[in-house]
Design an enzyme around this catalytic site. Structure first.
Site, PDB file in Angstrom:
ATOM      1  N   SER A 153      -4.669  -6.415   0.898  1.00 34.10           N
ATOM      2  CA  SER A 153      -3.667  -6.806   1.901  1.00 34.10           C
ATOM      3  C   SER A 153      -3.168  -8.229   1.636  1.00 34.10           C
ATOM      4  CB  SER A 153      -4.282  -6.747   3.302  1.00 34.10           C
ATOM      5  OG  SER A 153      -3.342  -7.258   4.225  1.00 34.10           O
ATOM      6  N   LYS A 203      -4.279   3.032  12.730  1.00 33.19           N
ATOM      7  CA  LYS A 203      -3.028   2.857  13.489  1.00 33.19           C
ATOM      8  C   LYS A 203      -2.881   3.863  14.628  1.00 33.19           C
ATOM      9  CE  LYS A 203      -0.112   0.874   9.843  1.00 33.19           C
ATOM     10  NZ  LYS A 203       1.150   0.958   9.114  1.00 33.19           N
ATOM     11  N   ASP A 210       6.551  -1.647  12.316  1.00 31.04           N
ATOM     12  CA  ASP A 210       6.968  -1.047  11.033  1.00 31.04           C
ATOM     13  C   ASP A 210       8.390  -0.520  11.149  1.00 31.04           C
ATOM     14  OD1 ASP A 210       4.631  -1.469   9.561  1.00 31.04           O
ATOM     15  OD2 ASP A 210       3.708   0.401  10.226  1.00 31.04           O
ATOM     16  N   GLY A 218       3.263  10.953   6.040  1.00 31.80           N
ATOM     17  CA  GLY A 218       2.055  10.287   6.521  1.00 31.80           C
ATOM     18  C   GLY A 218       2.395   9.260   7.599  1.00 31.80           C
TER      19      GLY A 218
HETATM   20  P1  NAP Z   1      -0.698   7.993   4.325  1.00 35.49           P
HETATM   21  O1  NAP Z   1      -0.616   8.176   5.794  1.00 35.49           O
HETATM   22  O2  NAP Z   1      -2.000   8.149   3.621  1.00 35.49           O
HETATM   23  O3  NAP Z   1       0.356   9.046   3.667  1.00 35.49           O
HETATM   24  C1  NAP Z   1       0.421   9.217   2.273  1.00 35.49           C
HETATM   25  C2  NAP Z   1       1.614  10.103   1.927  1.00 35.49           C
HETATM   26  O4  NAP Z   1       1.676  10.192   0.485  1.00 35.49           O
HETATM   27  C3  NAP Z   1       1.515  11.546   2.430  1.00 35.49           C
HETATM   28  O5  NAP Z   1       2.796  12.054   2.717  1.00 35.49           O
HETATM   29  C4  NAP Z   1       0.900  12.270   1.218  1.00 35.49           C
HETATM   30  O6  NAP Z   1       1.199  13.650   1.164  1.00 35.49           O
HETATM   31  C5  NAP Z   1       1.629  11.569   0.092  1.00 35.49           C
HETATM   32  N1  NAP Z   1       0.914  11.694  -1.182  1.00 35.49           N
HETATM   33  C6  NAP Z   1      -0.239  11.072  -1.522  1.00 35.49           C
HETATM   34  N2  NAP Z   1      -0.591  11.447  -2.781  1.00 35.49           N
HETATM   35  C7  NAP Z   1       0.363  12.313  -3.224  1.00 35.49           C
HETATM   36  C8  NAP Z   1       0.564  13.027  -4.422  1.00 35.49           C
HETATM   37  N3  NAP Z   1      -0.301  12.925  -5.450  1.00 35.49           N
HETATM   38  N4  NAP Z   1       1.657  13.839  -4.521  1.00 35.49           N
HETATM   39  C9  NAP Z   1       2.530  13.954  -3.513  1.00 35.49           C
HETATM   40  N5  NAP Z   1       2.389  13.290  -2.327  1.00 35.49           N
HETATM   41  C10 NAP Z   1       1.320  12.487  -2.188  1.00 35.49           C
HETATM   42  O7  NAP Z   1      -0.156   6.558   3.891  1.00 35.49           O
HETATM   43  P2  NAP Z   1       0.961   5.680   4.613  1.00 35.49           P
HETATM   44  O8  NAP Z   1       0.345   4.730   5.564  1.00 35.49           O
HETATM   45  O9  NAP Z   1       2.012   6.603   5.096  1.00 35.49           O
HETATM   46  O10 NAP Z   1       1.486   4.791   3.370  1.00 35.49           O
HETATM   47  C11 NAP Z   1       2.249   5.381   2.330  1.00 35.49           C
HETATM   48  C12 NAP Z   1       2.780   4.296   1.395  1.00 35.49           C
HETATM   49  O11 NAP Z   1       3.693   3.469   2.098  1.00 35.49           O
HETATM   50  C13 NAP Z   1       1.694   3.362   0.837  1.00 35.49           C
HETATM   51  O12 NAP Z   1       1.988   3.091  -0.495  1.00 35.49           O
HETATM   52  C14 NAP Z   1       1.834   2.096   1.677  1.00 35.49           C
HETATM   53  O13 NAP Z   1       1.440   0.942   0.964  1.00 35.49           O
HETATM   54  C15 NAP Z   1       3.334   2.101   1.926  1.00 35.49           C
HETATM   55  N6  NAP Z   1       3.669   1.363   3.146  1.00 35.49           N
HETATM   56  C16 NAP Z   1       4.484   0.291   3.021  1.00 35.49           C
HETATM   57  C17 NAP Z   1       4.829  -0.433   4.143  1.00 35.49           C
HETATM   58  C18 NAP Z   1       5.732  -1.625   3.985  1.00 35.49           C
HETATM   59  O14 NAP Z   1       5.808  -2.445   4.922  1.00 35.49           O
HETATM   60  N7  NAP Z   1       6.437  -1.732   2.888  1.00 35.49           N
HETATM   61  C19 NAP Z   1       4.351  -0.077   5.409  1.00 35.49           C
HETATM   62  C20 NAP Z   1       3.524   1.049   5.510  1.00 35.49           C
HETATM   63  C21 NAP Z   1       3.181   1.753   4.348  1.00 35.49           C
HETATM   64  P3  NAP Z   1       0.181  14.747   1.827  1.00 35.49           P
HETATM   65  O15 NAP Z   1       0.472  14.746   3.305  1.00 35.49           O
HETATM   66  O16 NAP Z   1       0.563  16.021   1.149  1.00 35.49           O
HETATM   67  O17 NAP Z   1      -1.210  14.291   1.491  1.00 35.49           O
END
Ligand code: NAP
Length: 285
Positions: free
Chosen positions: A15, A66, A102, A129
């Site tokens: 982080s 969260k 967010d 997600g």
């Molecule tokens: P999360 O709840 O764990 O969700 C992960 C997502 O990625 C799900 O839709 C999952 O699909 C998909 N996924 C994971 N591995 C995959 C694969 N091999 N093939 C296809 N789909 C896959 O995580 P999150 O909190 O949503 O975060 C997701 C990303 O957004 C992270 O990289 C995080 O760092 C980024 N993020 C950025 C910000 C920012 O401020 N820029 C804020 C929040 C998050 P399934 O449902 O099929 O498992």
């Protein structure tokens, strides 16, 4: 008296919030320390309860808490309730209040750094997600015309689409599609914004170096917005640039959600430039 803010989650090794938030407190000469409160599921109740002590101002909340943190708070400020996730806790006169910054961070970054206004947009959202929930609700409330959610686990995409239904107006079209070539090709050919909210491409993960899309599918006239912020240029963004599309990475969203959080904790305008510089430095190290 020194006051404290922290980030609650697990794991927290990567982080960068502690670095850019501390830089902001220091710039304004505030006697506030931003700490890392790595917390598993079993410790969540205690760490939230400690926020009630007078020296604590609040916290950021991240994976995996969260959603579960919401039941431990006294109240929620919209859109946290509608999204179903809180990423910020601040102490108000009414107790511990949960916020979702967010959503506002996503929109502000898209408008100010991507030059894209949501109203009337035709969006493909990859992933369903936690981040996708905030992004999807932000886009619906900001007035997109259509939102196509594509996720590896189709049931999750369908669940998100039906969750959004009460918040969307009759004129908005929200649908969930399976992650297959045909569905992707059709949806991408008709959109003007693609948002990657999967973790594909994220540094320090098993998905590092990978792109969620086949380069041949990238729409050249759309903004390609990757929420992954490390690396700054993800494989998806690299492909999009090569195809001549406009791109936006996840760092501005990360900083702007932090800007909104800073202002909730302190009641002061955040030094946005200082936060950007500190966040960029943190990614370089
Ligand atoms: P999360 O709840 O764990 O969700 C992960 C997502 O990625 C799900 O839709 C999952 O699909 C998909 N996924 C994971 N591995 C995959 C694969 N091999 N093939 C296809 N789909 C896959 O995580 P999150 O909190 O949503 O975060 C997701 C990303 O957004 C992270 O990289 C995080 O760092 C980024 N993020 C950025 C910000 C920012 O401020 N820029 C804020 C929040 C998050 P399934 O449902 O099929 O498992």
């Amino acid at each position: 008296m020194t006051q404290y803010v922290g980030i609650i989650g697990y794991p927290l090794k990567h982080s960068i919030s502690p670095l850019f938030q501390q830089a902001a407190f220091d710039r304004l000469g505030l006697d506030i320390r931003y700490e890392t409160w790595e917390t598993g599921t079993e410790g969540l109740g205690d760490v939230v309860e400690r926020l009630r002590r007078p020296e604590n101002l609040g916290a950021n909340v991240t994976i995996p808490h969260k959603e579960s943190v919401m039941t431990l708070l006294d109240r929620l400020e919209e859109p946290a309730g509608g999204i179903g996730a809180a990423n910020v806790i601040a102490k108000t006169g009414l107790g511990l209040t949960g916020y979702n910054t967010d959503a506002v961070g996503f929109l502000r970054a898209m408008e100010e750094h991507g030059g894209f206004r949501a109203r009337g947009g035709r969006v493909v959202l990859l992933g369903a997600g936690g981040a996708a929930r905030a992004v999807a609700m932000a886009l619906i409330l900001a007035g997109v015309d259509s939102l196509t959610i594509i996720n590896r686990a189709l049931e999750r995409a369908r669940g998100l689409a039906s969750h959004l239904a009460p918040s969307s107006t009759g004129g908005q079209w929200v649908t969930a599609l399976p992650w297959d070539h045909q569905g992707l090709a059709q949806a991408l050919s008709e959109c003007n914004l693609v948002v990657n909210s999967t973790s594909i491409g994220m540094k320090h993960s098993p998905l590092e170096g990978r792109s969620p899309l086949d380069p041949g599918l990238l729409p050249r006239d759309a903004l390609i917005y990757d929420l992954v912020y490390n690396p700054k240029v993800t494989p998806l963004l690299g492909q999009a640039r090569q195809a001549g599309a406009r791109t936006l990475g996840g760092l501005p969203m990360l900083v702007y959600q932090g800007v909104a959080a800073f202002e909730l904790w302190t009641g002061k305008a955040a030094p946005v430039d200082i936060m950007f510089k500190a966040a960029e430095r943190a990614l370089e190290t």
